[in-house]
Design an enzyme around this catalytic site. Structure first.
Site, PDB file in Angstrom:
ATOM      1  CG  ASP A  37      -2.375   2.487   6.350  1.00 12.26           C
ATOM      2  OD1 ASP A  37      -2.867   3.482   6.908  1.00 12.26           O
ATOM      3  OD2 ASP A  37      -2.602   2.202   5.159  1.00 12.26           O
ATOM      4  CG  ASP A  66      -1.847   7.711   0.267  1.00 15.51           C
ATOM      5  OD1 ASP A  66      -1.825   8.945   0.318  1.00 15.51           O
ATOM      6  OD2 ASP A  66      -1.783   7.078  -0.804  1.00 15.51           O
ATOM      7  CG  ASP A  90      -1.717   1.211   1.419  1.00 14.59           C
ATOM      8  OD1 ASP A  90      -2.443   1.582   0.475  1.00 14.59           O
ATOM      9  OD2 ASP A  90      -1.627   1.830   2.498  1.00 14.59           O
TER      10      ASP A  90
END
Length: 241
Positions: free
Chosen positions: A192, A31, A29
């Protein structure tokens, strides 16, 4: 700064699952996992809101709205985070705000965005093939990755508008594995948010979650990833082990 206390060998838990050479493919991922993009995104959101005669949202609020792509970020900003109201907005109601946001974000892209500690070093030193999977539109992703000097680290960039579905759908993860000719069971997804972990679980892909990301303000441990990381280097063997 480089983290020289860790080797480039996967740790024992990872090797136990994948074998001595570790996963054949790492899906990452963007961001909240590799970069802290909240400052730039919040600035763009607040510029959009100001142009619409609205009060600014601020970085803390925006950090809870990130993770489902630009359209959903704008929907949440326009509805002050009310999910029902956000989903009820029509395409015509989004048209002008989206134009305002795109212009603002492109003008501030990478002005305040920061790389989380150890990430650049990890990307450089860990040679396992990597594919970036982000819900961020390609319009923003490509220049951002280029500005960071990371283009050469990835086999491919999979962006939020590349396919008909994005995370938490497993489709982008399946597409990544197909592109790399790797079976999902031999891949590792690092993210995240619950959308990253949910997509990995739906694809039967091993998942690792960083604890320093956004995840809408919730504890990522509640998503039950296979590994919890304070740093990407937690996946690697300490040199003194």
């Amino acid at each position: 700064m480089p983290d020289r206390d860790f080797s480039v060998q996967w740790n024992s838990a990872v090797r136990q699952r994948f074998g001595d050479t570790g996963p054949e493919l790492v899906l990452l991922d963007l961001d909240g996992t590799l970069i802290d993009s909240v400052p730039d995104l919040a600035a763009a959101v607040d510029t959009m809101l100001a142009a619409l005669g609205r009060e600014p949202a601020g970085q803390q609020q925006v950090s809870h709205w990130i993770g489902n792509g630009a359209d959903m970020l704008i929907r949440r900003a326009l509805s002050c985070g009310d999910e029902d109201a956000a989903n009820a907005l029509t395409a015509s109601e989004l048209q002008t705000p989206r134009q305002l946001f795109d212009t603002a974000y492109l003008s501030t892209l990478h002005q305040a965005t920061g790389v989380f500690p150890g990430v650049s070093d990890w990307l450089e030193r860990v040679t396992t093939p990597k594919i970036l999977i982000t819900n961020k539109p390609r319009l923003f992703t490509v220049p951002l990755i280029d500005s960071l000097g990371w283009t050469g680290h990835f086999l491919r960039l999979i962006c939020g508008d590349d396919f008909s579905e994005k995370k938490p759908s497993p489709m982008p993860l399946f597409k990544a594995c197909e592109f790399a000719n790797v079976t999902p069971s031999n891949a590792l997804m690092i993210g995240d948010s619950r959308h990253d972990i949910g997509a990995a679980k739906a694809a039967a892909i091993c998942s690792a979650a960083v604890t320093y990301g956004y995840n809408h303000g919730d504890d990522i441990a509640l998503s039950h990833p296979d590994y919890l990381l304070n740093s990407l280097f937690d996946l690697m063997e300490p040199k003194n082990a």
